[in-house]
Motif scaffolding. Structure first.
Motif, PDB file in Angstrom:
ATOM      1  N   LEU A 189       9.307   6.701  -6.866  1.00  0.00           N
ATOM      2  CA  LEU A 189       7.899   6.996  -7.386  1.00  0.00           C
ATOM      3  C   LEU A 189       6.950   7.745  -6.343  1.00  0.00           C
ATOM      4  O   LEU A 189       6.258   8.221  -7.117  1.00  0.00           O
ATOM      5  CB  LEU A 189       7.549   5.420  -7.249  1.00  0.00           C
ATOM      6  N   GLN A 190       7.047   7.721  -5.152  1.00  0.00           N
ATOM      7  CA  GLN A 190       6.364   8.795  -4.245  1.00  0.00           C
ATOM      8  C   GLN A 190       6.538  10.314  -4.725  1.00  0.00           C
ATOM      9  O   GLN A 190       5.783  11.053  -4.827  1.00  0.00           O
ATOM     10  CB  GLN A 190       6.827   8.688  -3.095  1.00  0.00           C
ATOM     11  N   GLN A 191       8.015  10.523  -5.061  1.00  0.00           N
ATOM     12  CA  GLN A 191       8.306  11.984  -5.376  1.00  0.00           C
ATOM     13  C   GLN A 191       7.749  12.412  -6.617  1.00  0.00           C
ATOM     14  O   GLN A 191       7.210  13.428  -6.915  1.00  0.00           O
ATOM     15  CB  GLN A 191       9.791  11.963  -5.399  1.00  0.00           C
ATOM     16  N   GLU A 201       3.377  12.579   2.061  1.00  0.00           N
ATOM     17  CA  GLU A 201       3.868  11.856   2.958  1.00  0.00           C
ATOM     18  C   GLU A 201       3.750  10.268   2.361  1.00  0.00           C
ATOM     19  O   GLU A 201       2.565   9.804   2.483  1.00  0.00           O
ATOM     20  CB  GLU A 201       3.752  11.910   4.244  1.00  0.00           C
ATOM     21  N   LEU A 202       4.769   9.864   2.276  1.00  0.00           N
ATOM     22  CA  LEU A 202       4.477   8.258   1.706  1.00  0.00           C
ATOM     23  C   LEU A 202       3.681   7.421   2.345  1.00  0.00           C
ATOM     24  O   LEU A 202       3.706   7.127   3.585  1.00  0.00           O
ATOM     25  CB  LEU A 202       5.972   7.534   1.435  1.00  0.00           C
ATOM     26  N   ARG A 243       1.115  -1.181   0.088  1.00  0.00           N
ATOM     27  CA  ARG A 243       0.028  -0.019   0.261  1.00  0.00           C
ATOM     28  C   ARG A 243       0.674   1.284  -0.150  1.00  0.00           C
ATOM     29  O   ARG A 243       0.498   2.418  -0.320  1.00  0.00           O
ATOM     30  CB  ARG A 243      -0.894   0.050   1.298  1.00  0.00           C
ATOM     31  N   LEU A 244       2.107   1.231   0.272  1.00  0.00           N
ATOM     32  CA  LEU A 244       2.927   2.296   0.292  1.00  0.00           C
ATOM     33  C   LEU A 244       3.756   2.487  -1.050  1.00  0.00           C
ATOM     34  O   LEU A 244       4.304   3.465  -1.285  1.00  0.00           O
ATOM     35  CB  LEU A 244       4.053   2.261   1.375  1.00  0.00           C
ATOM     36  N   VAL A 245       3.259   1.869  -1.907  1.00  0.00           N
ATOM     37  CA  VAL A 245       3.829   1.788  -3.309  1.00  0.00           C
ATOM     38  C   VAL A 245       3.099   2.811  -3.948  1.00  0.00           C
ATOM     39  O   VAL A 245       2.005   2.640  -4.365  1.00  0.00           O
ATOM     40  CB  VAL A 245       3.835   0.454  -4.301  1.00  0.00           C
ATOM     41  N   ARG A 270      13.862   0.438  -1.423  1.00  0.00           N
ATOM     42  CA  ARG A 270      13.297   1.632  -0.629  1.00  0.00           C
ATOM     43  C   ARG A 270      13.587   2.968  -1.589  1.00  0.00           C
ATOM     44  O   ARG A 270      12.712   3.798  -1.399  1.00  0.00           O
ATOM     45  CB  ARG A 270      14.438   1.769   0.540  1.00  0.00           C
ATOM     46  N   ILE A 271      14.708   3.140  -2.270  1.00  0.00           N
ATOM     47  CA  ILE A 271      15.053   4.257  -3.306  1.00  0.00           C
ATOM     48  C   ILE A 271      13.978   4.335  -4.413  1.00  0.00           C
ATOM     49  O   ILE A 271      13.354   5.287  -4.819  1.00  0.00           O
ATOM     50  CB  ILE A 271      16.470   4.191  -3.752  1.00  0.00           C
TER      51      ILE A 271
END
Length: 442
Positions: free
Chosen positions: A133-135, A251-252, A74-76, A127-128
């Protein structure tokens, strides 16, 4: 994004808008991010790109067919891009180079033992990737929001009264809040506005209350219910709306409620009362016209007068009949900043292509001191700062007449009653006589 420099904030903006919060986001044009874009993704381990899977079926396929588990999926932020990346990497190197191996039934018979592979952000590469992807998603959302803020081709009817609105989306959203008490948030906090309004209209067309989501037999009953129960709003518990608010992308993997609760916990847990290492940050006041900053109001006043021909003290004197109090000055400063942000001369309302052009115009025409009538800028919308952390607003002073009045009051002595003889004071006190007179009247 909120830490962007003042110069970035001041890039040429769009047309007039009823923005009711500080300008914070960049205004560079960019590609559109669409909510309607495909959510399907290929399997990262199957050799053929087909079929494309929806997220949940694909996760089930990865588990059953390939024994692959993705942690905290879900954090992707962008699952299809995430899967495409790992599809390429798994084709280059063995799965075990990236995943932790989990052996099930390790003490049982060999034929009943199974190996599962865990892909998680404990791997630096993963993690990177998630952070990038979030950015990227955040940048796309902010660019989309900026385009919607600047768009003047918006056209839509109010879902409550069918009044037609053309121009900027804020016209309709502000109308809904003011005329129908349907406040879904400030226009500048919303993204993908058309899809958001489509979602709300679909619920109303289905005779469903926006807040409690109960279904009613007809529109009249629904309208009466929403009016009487004050349900002309959306429920924060419905996660369907999260994608329409920019704060949920900041926020991620966290919603605004989670971020807010974390902030509250940090405040509650912070029991350190030792302020010995606290250092005050110096006040940095930014010029109304350029990026020049000063530590004191005297310095910034001198700079604006010498460089730009703008004298706030003289303006206060010119408007002496209007008596520019603190809040009037706040509105005036916010009005000037807003007009310059929109590349418009605040004195004559002439529009320019860039901020540099409008500043040259102000110097050439000596319009720096051409302040329009108070009715133009003494408006409630200019209570709200144009830029965040505008130290100039905090350092404004009241009008000279109020300052002089305060000075006069400081010189008036206050003489207390002599309490050395309490018995005599009881008989001679003015309050005692007033109380007696009051008793006789009653």
């Amino acid at each position: 994004e909120r830490s962007r420099s003042w110069a970035t904030w001041c890039k040429a903006g769009a047309g007039r808008d009823s923005i009711l919060e500080p300008l914070s986001f960049p205004e560079d044009p960019g590609s559109s991010a669409s909510l309607s874009s495909t959510k399907a993704a290929p399997c990262a381990l199957c050799p053929d790109l087909q079929p494309l899977w929806e997220k949940d079926p694909l996760l089930k396929h990865l588990l059953l067919e390939h024994k692959l588990v993705i942690a905290d999926v879900r954090l992707v932020a962008d699952f299809p891009r995430y899967m495409m990346y790992w599809r390429r990497r798994f084709a280059e190197q063995p799965l075990t180079d990236f995943c932790s191996v989990i052996q099930t039934n390790s003490e049982g018979p060999v034929e009943k033992q199974e190996q599962y592979f865990l892909l998680c952000d404990a791997l630096p590469e993963d993690r990177i990737l998630r952070e990038q992807l979030q950015q990227r998603r955040l940048e796309e959302v902010l660019e989309q929001q900026q385009r919607e803020r600047e768009d003047i081709t918006f056209q839509r009817a109010c879902m409550f009264c069918n009044e037609e609105f053309k121009g900027n989306r804020s016209l309709l959203l502000n109308h809904m809040a003011k005329e129908h008490a349907c406040n879904v948030g400030l226009p500048d906090n919303i993204v993908y506005c058309d899809e958001f309004l489509d979602t709300l209209e679909k619920k109303l067309d289905s005779l469903q209350c926006l807040y409690c989501e109960k279904v009613f037999r007809d529109k009249t009953t629904l309208k009466d219910h929403m009016r009487k129960k004050q349900h002309r709003k959306i429920s924060s518990k419905n996660k369907e709306y999260d994608r329409f608010y920019v704060i949920n992308y900041l926020e991620l993997g966290k919603t605004w409620e989670e971020v807010q609760s974390e902030d509250d916990r940090e405040l509650a847990e912070d029991q350190d009362d030792d302020w010995s290492d606290w250092q005050a940050h110096p006040l940095r006041v930014v010029c109304l016209f350029c990026e020049h900053q000063s530590d004191t109001m005297e310095q910034i006043y001198a700079h604006m007068e010498e460089t730009h021909g703008f004298d706030l003290h003289k303006i206060k004197a010119d408007f002496s009949e209007y008596n520019l109090k603190f809040y009037q000055q706040v509105k005036l400063v916010n009005y000037i900043r807003r007009e310059l942000h929109q590349c418009r001369c605040y004195g004559c309302q002439e529009k320019f292509v860039s901020r540099e052009e409008v500043l040259r115009h102000i110097v050439d025409t000596t319009h720096a001191m051409k302040i329009p009538e108070p009715s133009t800028w003494d408006q409630p919308q200019y209570y709200f700062p144009t830029y965040e952390n505008d130290a100039l607003l905090c350092a404004l002073s009241d009008s000279d007449s109020e300052m002089e009045e305060a000075e006069r009051c400081r010189g008036v002595p206050v003489i207390a009653e002599d309490v050395s003889d309490l018995q005599e004071l009881r008989h001679n006190s003015a309050l005692n006589h007033l109380l007696k007179n009051f008793g006789h009247e009653n």
